[in-house]
Write a protein that holds these residues in place. Structure first.
Motif, PDB file in Angstrom:
ATOM      1  N   ALA A 165       0.823  -1.213   0.000  1.00 22.09           N
ATOM      2  CA  ALA A 165       0.000   0.000   0.000  1.00 22.09           C
ATOM      3  C   ALA A 165       0.859   1.267   0.000  1.00 22.09           C
ATOM      4  O   ALA A 165       0.486   2.284  -0.598  1.00 22.09           O
ATOM      5  CB  ALA A 165      -0.928  -0.012   1.208  1.00 22.09           C
ATOM      6  N   LEU A 166       2.008   1.217   0.668  1.00 22.52           N
ATOM      7  CA  LEU A 166       2.844   2.414   0.793  1.00 22.52           C
ATOM      8  C   LEU A 166       3.719   2.659  -0.433  1.00 22.52           C
ATOM      9  O   LEU A 166       4.123   3.796  -0.682  1.00 22.52           O
ATOM     10  CB  LEU A 166       3.734   2.298   2.031  1.00 22.52           C
ATOM     11  CG  LEU A 166       3.040   2.450   3.386  1.00 22.52           C
ATOM     12  CD1 LEU A 166       4.035   2.265   4.510  1.00 22.52           C
ATOM     13  CD2 LEU A 166       2.364   3.814   3.502  1.00 22.52           C
ATOM     14  N   LEU A 167       4.039   1.598  -1.193  1.00 19.16           N
ATOM     15  CA  LEU A 167       4.934   1.769  -2.340  1.00 19.16           C
ATOM     16  C   LEU A 167       4.421   2.814  -3.339  1.00 19.16           C
ATOM     17  O   LEU A 167       5.188   3.673  -3.788  1.00 19.16           O
ATOM     18  CB  LEU A 167       5.156   0.418  -3.030  1.00 19.16           C
ATOM     19  CG  LEU A 167       6.200  -0.488  -2.377  1.00 19.16           C
ATOM     20  CD1 LEU A 167       6.293  -1.815  -3.111  1.00 19.16           C
ATOM     21  CD2 LEU A 167       7.564   0.179  -2.349  1.00 19.16           C
ATOM     22  N   PRO A 168       3.119   2.767  -3.725  1.00 16.92           N
ATOM     23  CA  PRO A 168       2.642   3.825  -4.646  1.00 16.92           C
ATOM     24  C   PRO A 168       2.768   5.224  -4.049  1.00 16.92           C
ATOM     25  O   PRO A 168       3.097   6.178  -4.758  1.00 16.92           O
ATOM     26  CB  PRO A 168       1.171   3.451  -4.877  1.00 16.92           C
ATOM     27  CG  PRO A 168       1.079   2.006  -4.552  1.00 16.92           C
ATOM     28  CD  PRO A 168       2.060   1.775  -3.468  1.00 16.92           C
ATOM     29  N   ILE A 169       2.513   5.320  -2.724  1.00 19.99           N
ATOM     30  CA  ILE A 169       2.636   6.630  -2.077  1.00 19.99           C
ATOM     31  C   ILE A 169       4.086   7.106  -2.117  1.00 19.99           C
ATOM     32  O   ILE A 169       4.372   8.265  -2.443  1.00 19.99           O
ATOM     33  CB  ILE A 169       2.135   6.548  -0.629  1.00 19.99           C
ATOM     34  CG1 ILE A 169       0.650   6.158  -0.617  1.00 19.99           C
ATOM     35  CG2 ILE A 169       2.338   7.860   0.111  1.00 19.99           C
ATOM     36  CD1 ILE A 169       0.083   5.961   0.770  1.00 19.99           C
ATOM     37  N   LEU A 170       5.010   6.193  -1.810  1.00 20.64           N
ATOM     38  CA  LEU A 170       6.428   6.554  -1.849  1.00 20.64           C
ATOM     39  C   LEU A 170       6.848   6.925  -3.268  1.00 20.64           C
ATOM     40  O   LEU A 170       7.624   7.865  -3.471  1.00 20.64           O
ATOM     41  CB  LEU A 170       7.274   5.395  -1.320  1.00 20.64           C
ATOM     42  CG  LEU A 170       7.072   5.040   0.155  1.00 20.64           C
ATOM     43  CD1 LEU A 170       7.905   3.821   0.534  1.00 20.64           C
ATOM     44  CD2 LEU A 170       7.446   6.208   1.049  1.00 20.64           C
ATOM     45  N   GLY A 171       6.331   6.153  -4.262  1.00 23.70           N
ATOM     46  CA  GLY A 171       6.633   6.489  -5.654  1.00 23.70           C
ATOM     47  C   GLY A 171       6.113   7.859  -6.027  1.00 23.70           C
ATOM     48  O   GLY A 171       6.804   8.639  -6.694  1.00 23.70           O
ATOM     49  N   MET A 172       4.879   8.154  -5.590  1.00 23.63           N
ATOM     50  CA  MET A 172       4.312   9.477  -5.860  1.00 23.63           C
ATOM     51  C   MET A 172       5.128  10.581  -5.188  1.00 23.63           C
ATOM     52  O   MET A 172       5.376  11.636  -5.773  1.00 23.63           O
ATOM     53  CB  MET A 172       2.866   9.525  -5.364  1.00 23.63           C
ATOM     54  CG  MET A 172       1.875   8.837  -6.272  1.00 23.63           C
ATOM     55  SD  MET A 172       1.820   9.587  -7.916  1.00 23.63           S
ATOM     56  CE  MET A 172       1.478  11.291  -7.487  1.00 23.63           C
ATOM     57  N   LEU A 173       5.546  10.318  -3.954  1.00 19.97           N
ATOM     58  CA  LEU A 173       6.348  11.327  -3.257  1.00 19.97           C
ATOM     59  C   LEU A 173       7.681  11.552  -3.955  1.00 19.97           C
ATOM     60  O   LEU A 173       8.165  12.690  -4.051  1.00 19.97           O
ATOM     61  CB  LEU A 173       6.573  10.877  -1.805  1.00 19.97           C
ATOM     62  CG  LEU A 173       5.338  10.904  -0.898  1.00 19.97           C
ATOM     63  CD1 LEU A 173       5.676  10.332   0.472  1.00 19.97           C
ATOM     64  CD2 LEU A 173       4.794  12.324  -0.759  1.00 19.97           C
ATOM     65  N   LEU A 174       8.281  10.452  -4.460  1.00 22.11           N
ATOM     66  CA  LEU A 174       9.554  10.590  -5.174  1.00 22.11           C
ATOM     67  C   LEU A 174       9.364  11.394  -6.455  1.00 22.11           C
ATOM     68  O   LEU A 174      10.149  12.321  -6.752  1.00 22.11           O
ATOM     69  CB  LEU A 174      10.111   9.202  -5.490  1.00 22.11           C
ATOM     70  CG  LEU A 174      11.442   9.170  -6.253  1.00 22.11           C
ATOM     71  CD1 LEU A 174      12.532   9.865  -5.444  1.00 22.11           C
ATOM     72  CD2 LEU A 174      11.852   7.743  -6.572  1.00 22.11           C
ATOM     73  N   LEU A 175       8.326  11.033  -7.232  1.00 25.26           N
ATOM     74  CA  LEU A 175       8.049  11.783  -8.454  1.00 25.26           C
ATOM     75  C   LEU A 175       7.708  13.245  -8.142  1.00 25.26           C
ATOM     76  O   LEU A 175       8.108  14.166  -8.871  1.00 25.26           O
ATOM     77  CB  LEU A 175       6.896  11.123  -9.213  1.00 25.26           C
ATOM     78  CG  LEU A 175       7.185   9.758  -9.833  1.00 25.26           C
ATOM     79  CD1 LEU A 175       5.921   9.173 -10.449  1.00 25.26           C
ATOM     80  CD2 LEU A 175       8.285   9.853 -10.885  1.00 25.26           C
ATOM     81  N   SER A 176       6.980  13.434  -7.053  1.00 27.46           N
ATOM     82  CA  SER A 176       6.629  14.796  -6.643  1.00 27.46           C
ATOM     83  C   SER A 176       7.875  15.590  -6.288  1.00 27.46           C
ATOM     84  O   SER A 176       8.018  16.765  -6.643  1.00 27.46           O
ATOM     85  CB  SER A 176       5.679  14.749  -5.445  1.00 27.46           C
ATOM     86  OG  SER A 176       4.539  14.000  -5.744  1.00 27.46           O
ATOM     87  N   PHE A 177       8.781  14.916  -5.578  1.00 28.07           N
ATOM     88  CA  PHE A 177      10.032  15.595  -5.204  1.00 28.07           C
ATOM     89  C   PHE A 177      10.808  16.004  -6.444  1.00 28.07           C
ATOM     90  O   PHE A 177      11.339  17.121  -6.520  1.00 28.07           O
ATOM     91  CB  PHE A 177      10.858  14.660  -4.333  1.00 28.07           C
ATOM     92  CG  PHE A 177      12.234  15.185  -4.022  1.00 28.07           C
ATOM     93  CD1 PHE A 177      12.425  16.183  -3.082  1.00 28.07           C
ATOM     94  CD2 PHE A 177      13.347  14.678  -4.689  1.00 28.07           C
ATOM     95  CE1 PHE A 177      13.691  16.677  -2.806  1.00 28.07           C
ATOM     96  CE2 PHE A 177      14.614  15.158  -4.415  1.00 28.07           C
ATOM     97  CZ  PHE A 177      14.788  16.164  -3.470  1.00 28.07           C
ATOM     98  N   ILE A 178      10.848  15.090  -7.443  1.00 26.04           N
ATOM     99  CA  ILE A 178      11.575  15.403  -8.681  1.00 26.04           C
ATOM    100  C   ILE A 178      10.908  16.578  -9.407  1.00 26.04           C
ATOM    101  O   ILE A 178      11.575  17.500  -9.885  1.00 26.04           O
ATOM    102  CB  ILE A 178      11.623  14.160  -9.588  1.00 26.04           C
ATOM    103  CG1 ILE A 178      12.479  13.066  -8.919  1.00 26.04           C
ATOM    104  CG2 ILE A 178      12.188  14.504 -10.953  1.00 26.04           C
ATOM    105  CD1 ILE A 178      12.451  11.740  -9.639  1.00 26.04           C
ATOM    106  N   ALA A 179       9.553  16.523  -9.478  1.00 26.68           N
ATOM    107  CA  ALA A 179       8.829  17.601 -10.169  1.00 26.68           C
ATOM    108  C   ALA A 179       9.013  18.934  -9.451  1.00 26.68           C
ATOM    109  O   ALA A 179       9.255  19.972 -10.090  1.00 26.68           O
ATOM    110  CB  ALA A 179       7.344  17.242 -10.260  1.00 26.68           C
ATOM    111  N   ILE A 180       8.908  18.903  -8.124  1.00 21.88           N
ATOM    112  CA  ILE A 180       9.063  20.145  -7.348  1.00 21.88           C
ATOM    113  C   ILE A 180      10.495  20.665  -7.460  1.00 21.88           C
ATOM    114  O   ILE A 180      10.724  21.871  -7.591  1.00 21.88           O
ATOM    115  CB  ILE A 180       8.672  19.898  -5.886  1.00 21.88           C
ATOM    116  CG1 ILE A 180       7.165  19.641  -5.777  1.00 21.88           C
ATOM    117  CG2 ILE A 180       9.048  21.084  -5.007  1.00 21.88           C
ATOM    118  CD1 ILE A 180       6.710  19.214  -4.402  1.00 21.88           C
TER     119      ILE A 180
END
Length: 728
Positions: A165-180
């Protein structure tokens, strides 16, 4: 009735072990059946011997397998095997030596429980360990399976679901960090460009005012301080304002910027401004030549423009660097024109002939500056955008700029009427410089506007990205939480329900799940199991009641059998039961080479007792006679009434000499017996015949009794109240 039948579900998956289990199950089922039908001792002995041999062989097979696989609980398992082998003879003896139904039921139940526990629990444990040994190939499928098993053994299911359940959230956070981070980097570059644009704009404004001041000052000096005084004073005030504004800008930006090259530029430029202020303060002296003034202004302006040119080397986006380079090029073009204006003004004011003018050093410098102008235009056209090139127009056209300078030199320097050419030259180039200043300001303003717009877009995009990412993370977290609980909660519920089932509580229903996935199938399987166990439990209770009823009937039957085998008057065994026991003891004596003796007793003159005291007195005498016989022999000896006043005593494991001693003691006890009857006392004596069974005599039951009976008759002939041994 307890029933045992082999079921394929009992297979453990190892053929040799399964074959042993089947044999053991069949033998134990035969023993239980033999107990139920009250089979003879010979049948029971046979079945127990088979069970002992089969279990011993089976235990050897198991222990050998356990050793090869290094089973952890091998010692404990081996102790269990040895304990059962020790118990078998005890169970057999308990069954053979106890005539009550309760003991038989205990033996049956023990064997039933043991075989079920051994097959379904004990052996399943080590067989499971056997199949759990690592036997993996190197294929991708095997590696995948091995990894899955490793993970399942070391990480519990709730943690695995949580990780999933957490892997997609972590992936989103990583992508978000890259985008930000990317958005922040763009924002930082635009902010840097905005600061550079403001600095370049301020430098352009300052240098332009210095260029105007330089031109006015040069003209002021050339006119012997007659003309341009008012214009010079006004321009100097403007230059002072520009110097102050530029100093303020540098001081405000230094604390906000982190780029080392830009910080170095600010520090160096502040030094240049200080030198500029000192230089301008020294211009009040009339002893300074126009050449020195021009050189000083050129040096200060050149330093400022040179430092601005180096700003394009700051690490930034190529588009931004090209914009700075283009602006620096057109600002440089303006400065070269300003220098050319001052140089041409001096050259015209020198009042030289055409020949002297053409061959003068300043004239050569004039054309060198033309080359520098053309180079600045080339750099601008190379770095500028099409929009910037369009804005600059003919001012940034190499051919047109070259033609303009050549025509201006020819018209204002090489033609007659030179007294007017100096002023015209100054005005013409000043107009050109003003035109370039207008273009420069427009380019810088356009760039600043675009920069501000892009900064605003980046800020808006940043906030939009934050909102979108936050929304996705919140929704993903909510969905992951729901997913986690949708998997773990049913598993925990089923686990709790199964634990309740193991405690015999079948009231935990699982009918609320209507899903058709694996969880729904698990619920359905549990509900089916619960109902089957409930049915089995109910059936077990029915079977228990049936078994209890059967046991009660068996006890009742045994009680009736016991009553049927007992003399109703004395309680002694009757002749039929005595004959059965005698036959059984003769068989034991044959098999085990044991000794066996028999006493036959007859009460002397019993008819006289009946005649004297009546049948009631005779009955009392018979009862007391049985009691004295039972109390005078061993507990293992068997006392029976085989006739009216005739009794028999069977003595297992007793030879003739031992039997004779017991018989004499018994005779003495009978003779000493006093039976109170009313006011009188009844006294008895008995004649006793004794015989020992010998294997070589091959006596059967009737022959053995007849042989002993002869000794009894001899005792009667010898005067009664004596013991006579049968002749061998």
């Amino acid at each position: 009735m307890i029933s045992l039948e082999w079921n394929e579900d009992m297979c453990v998956g190892i053929d040799e072990i399964d074959a042993d289990h089947k044999k053991i199950l069949i033998i134990i089922a035969a023993i239980i059946d033999a107990i139920d039908i009250n089979a003879n001792a010979e049948t029971i002995e046979k079945h127990f011997s088979e069970l002992a041999a089969c279990t011993a062989s089976h235990f050897k097979h198991e222990e050998a397998l356990m050793k090869t696989m290094g089973f952890e609980d091998f010692i404990e398992h081996q102790k269990g095997h040895q304990g059962f082998l020790v118990q078998l003879p005890e169970l057999k003896n308990k069954l053979l030596n106890s005539n009550n139904a309760e003991a038989a039921g205990e033996v049956s139940q023990f064997l039933y429980d043991w075989v079920i526990e051994h097959i379904l629990i004990a052996d399943m444990d080590y067989v499971h360990a056997f199949y759990s040994e690592e036997k993996y190939s190197v294929s991708f499928k095997a590696i995948f399976q091995r990894s899955s098993e490793w993970l399942s053994q070391r990480v519990n299911i709730s943690t695995r679901v949580l990780i999933t359940a957490l892997l997609p959230i972590l992936g989103m956070l990583l992508l978000s960090f890259i985008a930000i981070k990317d958005n922040y980097q763009q924002y930082k570059n635009m902010l840097l460009l905005d600061n550079l644009t403001q600095i370049v704009q301020q430098v352009n404004s300052l240098t332009h005012n210095l260029q105007v001041e330089r031109g006015l000052l040069s003209s002021y000096i050339s006119s012997d301080y007659q003309r341009f005084s008012k214009a010079l004073t006004s321009q100097q005030h403007k230059s002072n304002d520009e110097i102050y504004a530029f100093t303020t800008l540098l001081n405000s930006r230094k604390a906000l910027l982190t780029e080392p090259m830009l910080i170095e530029f600010i520090n160096s430029t502040k030094i240049d401004i200080t030198e500029l202020i000192i230089f301008r303060n020294g211009l009040n002296s009339t002893s300074i030549s126009s050449e020195k003034i021009l050189t000083g202004y050129n040096l200060i302006i050149g330093k400022l423009l040179s430092r601005v040119n180096r700003l394009s080397h700051i690490k930034m986006d190529a588009e931004f660097a090209n914009n700075i380079t283009a602006i620096n090029a057109i600002v440089g073009l303006k400065e070269i024109l300003g220098q050319q204006r001052e140089l041409g003004t001096q050259l015209i004011d020198d009042d030289l002939s055409t020949h002297e003018l053409i061959h003068s050093e300043r004239y050569k410098q004039l054309y060198m500056q033309l080359g520098m102008q053309l180079n600045a235009i080339f750099i601008f056209n190379y770095s500028a955008t099409p929009e910037q090139q369009q804005t600059c127009g003919k001012l940034c056209n190499v051919a047109k700029q070259k033609a303009f300078i050549n025509k201006t030199i020819e018209d204002l320097m090489l033609k007659p009427g030179k007294e007017q050419n100096s002023q015209f030259w100054f005005i013409t180039l000043t107009n050109r410089i003003d035109d370039i200043e207008i273009v420069t300001d427009k380019i810088i303003n356009d760039l600043d506007t675009k920069t501000q717009l892009k900064l605003e877009r980046l800020e808006s995009r940043f906030y939009l990205v934050i909102i979108i990412i936050s929304t996705i993370v919140v929704l993903n977290t909510l969905f992951s939480t729901i997913l986690y609980h949708s998997v773990i909660t049913p598993i925990r519920r089923i686990t709790h329900a199964l634990k309740q089932v193991t405690l015999g509580r079948y009231n935990q229903q699982m009918n609320e799940s209507a899903s058709k996935d694996e969880i729904g199938a698990l619920y359905g399987a549990y509900e089916t199991l619960r109902r089957k166990l409930l049915q089995a439990d109910m059936s077990k209770n029915i079977i228990k009641r049936q078994q209890q009823s059967l046991l009660d009937r068996r006890k009742e039957r045994d009680r009736y059998r016991e009553l049927a085998s007992r003399d109703t008057l004395t309680g002694a065994l009757n002749r039929r039961k005595f004959n059965l026991i005698l036959k059984q003891e003769i068989n034991f004596a044959k098999q085990d080479k044991q000794k066996l003796s028999l006493l036959l007793l007859d009460i002397d003159h019993f008819k006289r007792i009946n005649d004297t005291y009546g049948h009631a007195g005779g009955d009392q005498a018979l009862r007391d006679f049985y009691d004295i016989c039972s109390n005078s022999v061993k507990s293992s000896d068997i006392v029976a009434r085989i006739g009216g006043e005739e009794f028999a005593i069977l003595m297992p494991e007793t030879d003739k000499a031992q039997a004779h001693v017991i018989a004499e003691r018994l005779r003495h006890n009978i003779q000493a017996l006093q039976i109170p009857y009313g006011q009188e006392t009844i006294r008895l004596t008995a004649s006793i015949g004794l015989a020992q069974w010998h294997e070589y005599d091959s006596f059967n039951v009737d022959e053995f009794i007849s042989h002993t009976d002869k000794a009894l008759y001899q005792a009667k002939r010898d005067g009664r109240n004596c013991v006579v041994e049968a002749s061998t």
